[in-house]
Design an enzyme around this catalytic site. Sequence first.
Site, short mmCIF file in Angstrom:
data_model
loop_
_atom_site.label_atom_id
_atom_site.label_comp_id
_atom_site.label_asym_id
_atom_site.label_seq_id
_atom_site.Cartn_x
_atom_site.Cartn_y
_atom_site.Cartn_z
N ALA A 119 -0.99 -0.58 -3.44
CA ALA A 119 -0.46 -1.87 -3.98
C ALA A 119 1.33 -2.22 -4.46
CB ALA A 119 -0.34 -1.16 -5.71
N ALA A 120 2.15 -1.50 -3.94
CA ALA A 120 3.33 -2.52 -3.76
C ALA A 120 3.12 -2.95 -2.14
CB ALA A 120 4.34 -1.20 -3.62
N GLY A 139 -4.02 2.10 -3.30
CA GLY A 139 -3.26 2.93 -3.78
C GLY A 139 -2.36 2.50 -4.33
N CYS A 140 -1.26 3.58 -4.48
CA CYS A 140 0.27 3.62 -5.51
C CYS A 140 0.97 2.66 -3.83
CB CYS A 140 0.38 4.78 -5.82
SG CYS A 140 0.87 5.58 -4.67
N PHE A 141 1.02 3.16 -3.04
CA PHE A 141 2.10 3.03 -2.04
C PHE A 141 1.04 1.49 -1.70
CE2 PHE A 141 5.16 5.74 -2.19
CZ PHE A 141 4.68 6.87 -2.30
#
Lengths: 325, 325, 325, 325
Positions: free
Chosen positions: D134-135, D130-132
């Site tokens: 990933a970061a 997911g995007c979060f």
Amino acid sequence: MTLRVGIVGISGFGGGEALRLVAAHPSFELVYAAGEGSAGSLLMDRFPGVPPRLAGLVIEKWDPATLPQLDLLFASLPTGRSAEALARIPQEVKIVDIGGDHRYAEGWAYGLADVWPDRIAGHTRIANPGCFPAAVLTTLAPLLANRLIDPGNIIIDAKTGISGAGRGGADSRFGYAESNENLVPYGLLQHVHMPEMAKTIERLSGGSAAGLVFTPHLVPMTRGVLVTIYCRGGATTEQCMDAARRFYAGRAFVRVTDKPPQTKWATGSNLSFVSYAADPERNLVIAMGVVDNLGKGAAGQAVQNANLICGLPETAGLEGLPVWP
Amino acid sequence: MTLRVGIVGISGFGGGEALRLVAAHPSFELVYAAGEGSAGSLLMDRFPGVPPRLAGLVIEKWDPATLPQLDLLFASLPTGRSAEALARIPQEVKIVDIGGDHRYAEGWAYGLADVWPDRIAGHTRIANPGCFPAAVLTTLAPLLANRLIDPGNIIIDAKTGISGAGRGGADSRFGYAESNENLVPYGLLQHVHMPEMAKTIERLSGGSAAGLVFTPHLVPMTRGVLVTIYCRGGATTEQCMDAARRFYAGRAFVRVTDKPPQTKWATGSNLSFVSYAADPERNLVIAMGVVDNLGKGAAGQAVQNANLICGLPETAGLEGLPVWP
Amino acid sequence: MTLRVGIVGISGFGGGEALRLVAAHPSFELVYAAGEGSAGSLLMDRFPGVPPRLAGLVIEKWDPATLPQLDLLFASLPTGRSAEALARIPQEVKIVDIGGDHRYAEGWAYGLADVWPDRIAGHTRIANPGCFPAAVLTTLAPLLANRLIDPGNIIIDAKTGISGAGRGGADSRFGYAESNENLVPYGLLQHVHMPEMAKTIERLSGGSAAGLVFTPHLVPMTRGVLVTIYCRGGATTEQCMDAARRFYAGRAFVRVTDKPPQTKWATGSNLSFVSYAADPERNLVIAMGVVDNLGKGAAGQAVQNANLICGLPETAGLEGLPVWP
Amino acid sequence: MTLRVGIVGISGFGGGEALRLVAAHPSFELVYAAGEGSAGSLLMDRFPGVPPRLAGLVIEKWDPATLPQLDLLFASLPTGRSAEALARIPQEVKIVDIGGDHRYAEGWAYGLADVWPDRIAGHTRIANPGCFPAAVLTTLAPLLANRLIDPGNIIIDAKTGISGAGRGGADSRFGYAESNENLVPYGLLQHVHMPEMAKTIERLSGGSAAGLVFTPHLVPMTRGVLVTIYCRGGATTEQCMDAARRFYAGRAFVRVTDKPPQTKWATGSNLSFVSYAADPERNLVIAMGVVDNLGKGAAGQAVQNANLICGLPETAGLEGLPVWP
């Protein structure tokens, strides 16, 4: 004197701005609010910033047959929804319709408050101008009244923040990611605001507005309308500015400025700013005007009209400065 | 009673918001405005929306030696510029310093108006809290006062709209294209607002705030502060919410909400919204608060403090609803 | 074949976009970068996303006398700064000037790449069109070439994102808080882009552009130009659309669309989108076009021109799709 | 080698970004696109900027039973919709699922490409983070692997642009006027991304992530994720930075920076930027990371994973610089 006021269409942006202005008005008491998507909620659940005295007001499902006793009603319903609903309201309840159904309809005065306040006072049914017409007609009125431009050769390039497009519901065209950082023309060669603009231009000038061109654009900001209007006439810049200053002398809400107006000058207020730049050699007059589409373009002018028809000071509840930055 | 009011630092965002609020205040008359970059201009040239009665006010070059007679002065000068300048103002002129130079300075009361109004009334020199402290301390005060969290273990993740960074002058860091569509942390592990927050946390809790962590971020919007504060304590969500409701019972400007607060709920107003979400099993309390950085975070709280020290109703001139959308 | 490429003016937005495109170009190798405000820095300190092979490139202070060996130079200097500086570059270095000093200057070809690529290939000195002219001329060229509109009666209402106004330095007009949520007309009745637009309109039509009207507006977004052009002519919508499709048949970067174009369709690319809506009864043709002001409006077209004069495929390095949303 | 590639969920933001990257990839040929709301349309009607070779591709109604022959499929379907649909795809078609249904599911490799590329190559079923996550995971991996922080005491304050919330359909929560100029926390104390973050933290550290706290916020911008992570450990800033530089040495997409990262550094690219600021005296490490939520947070990492499992250079099609400003 305190008037019992209602707002129908409280869920929309126009209704929400009407709430803000009514709550701050020294002579208005909000006693009734109705809305589609929010019926049954408490006002404070929809508008967390309402003062305690309004927090417990229940948003009703709109039913003209079961209204409480009201002195004044602001209606901000979607297009096509006002006509039938408002017809049943008793005459003793004054109505300002922010929506478009009654503009130039029989029995309704067109509420262009800064231009012809005398045609508004004394009425009980006011059709509030649309946001673009509010800006356009305020900007053009001095030029038309003074025969400085040809009413038959007007090109309006209009820009609006996205709250001017209404609260879309299931409309992803106005979703944030689609609209942000984007500029879009729409409604080319036909727009629902054209008839009222054309009629008013004709009324103000005595001429024909058959050649009216109007192109709106959606701008990635919440509030603000700017109209850049290309007219034909041999007047100078100073003649136009002078005509506007005289036309609006003593009118509280129109400011004539030397510099091109910025939408932010009007944001959060009921002000309009107008300016003109002419090139007589080329028979060109560029007229510019800004309003807050929810202010002078909707709820602000609605309250101003209500003040006029209720015999209140015209500026009552509308003296707030623009919100800047 | 009408008080003669002055604003110095009128060119900055805090000064401009003070102008908007002072102009709308029933008991204030703006008789003096001074600013650096705008000295010599007419107020209406800098603020096109000012009412006619203020349009012709000339913006003076700030010189504390040549002030007109004033009852009240709002100062919104850059950091470091207030201390020397305000020291020379006669004691009979009440001062609210929106800038940071006098926070917790001797002879100046720290104007955390929603938390300790009693410590403000009766003073003539008020140091207005910074925008982040306004949000943080309003949010934490009920938890600290009720010993629901450990004052020594507080992590504040703060977010502000870009007007909170001040009016940059020659600072392209805050140029539009650089800042738009961008999120940036700054001031890590040290920020000018930390001392006043630490001192106040200690005062409210009786404990040490030595472990205070504070990380601000710039957010691509004009106004708004949100603080997400991670605390340690075994309280439940309901205990925190209940403590806040009791702490702020009767206080006009703090709203305790079940849902996480959004900055837009406060925009254009002097309101704060606070909420709490706790997980007792993990000894975690998340406290959230929003303010408008120019409202409760600056000029709004300044006017509220002025009301307190001038013996006016606390809400005078501050009853406007948030501007939404 | 790999060409040795330099960029001067790397600190500005045009220079930064040129960097992005040059770095991705299969036949370009960036060997030289110069800028005013960043001389002495490493490229990666100014542009954290550059690939390792460019990270250590030092940004030089611009000195035409001490250039390394280059095949191609992109210049993006402030207005007035190019003419003298570029005059001293040896003829064997091809130059594309993104700035405005050489448009229609002797010895420089005007690089309107989508309209007259044949007038570009074979030259070594290219004056890249301004961002507004890039949009306007691409949009109007088919109508002018086919005599569908009167070149002497064109009104251009233009809108640009704020990166189009340049990197302001000490200019708070473009500060975030001043510009955000704001729309502003500027440069009325005179704008630095008018001469190149008028000359090109005359060249394309064989007629006079003496009546050209052009009004730009700043829009609160980073990138994007939209021009709404009001023309006179009796053509139908379909005639205009058809003329454009034929004019741009086989041209890689111009898309003719039925729907009004949105700026976001072009963002991050070298594309233009054009559309037309006509009302023959009123002798009106509305022509609309969008570009990314840093793409087709600056660096994108510069790279396209470079491809043309370097004998490379016209689309080399420019095939990236727009960045959406 | 050219691979036949399909994208299902082309109407969503993740699918649209996958389209942009696949179209630019030297080894991919898009032969199949499917979407819910756009089935039956031509690709160019939904994406006006697609090159001519893709313009006529018809968007199919998703039916796993009638897929054309594909080598690789990117799936970007709403949560809950992937599991059943993708189960029926033949094993010889490699799949990268951008959606969340298969993260840590049996038979699917978790595609944290910058952290454990070796665990990805060789698989045919990749669950894209997911995007979060990933970061977050990119930022924390070096600290966890080097035991510099306690995995059981991590507080993540996350911020995302609004495209990260998905394409809402009938969701006015993400309407422009509601979301613009607004910051909102959501998903407190529970968020769909927590399980994959907790599992990965445990895998990387060998410890328990039971105390994981994660608070996302919606930020008024289109793209960008920034995570500010508060950790406990006695490391110095330099130890953290050094660990990160060593951990990511030779990895193409992670940049370790001295200054706090800005989301705009990553916009439009597959890059991550990470930085650290520690205060050993207080046992505090602040770890920060940014990605483009549609880049490394979705389609960018998906293409990177596809490169890994297809035996292509890891950076193929992903070398584009960030789009700035």
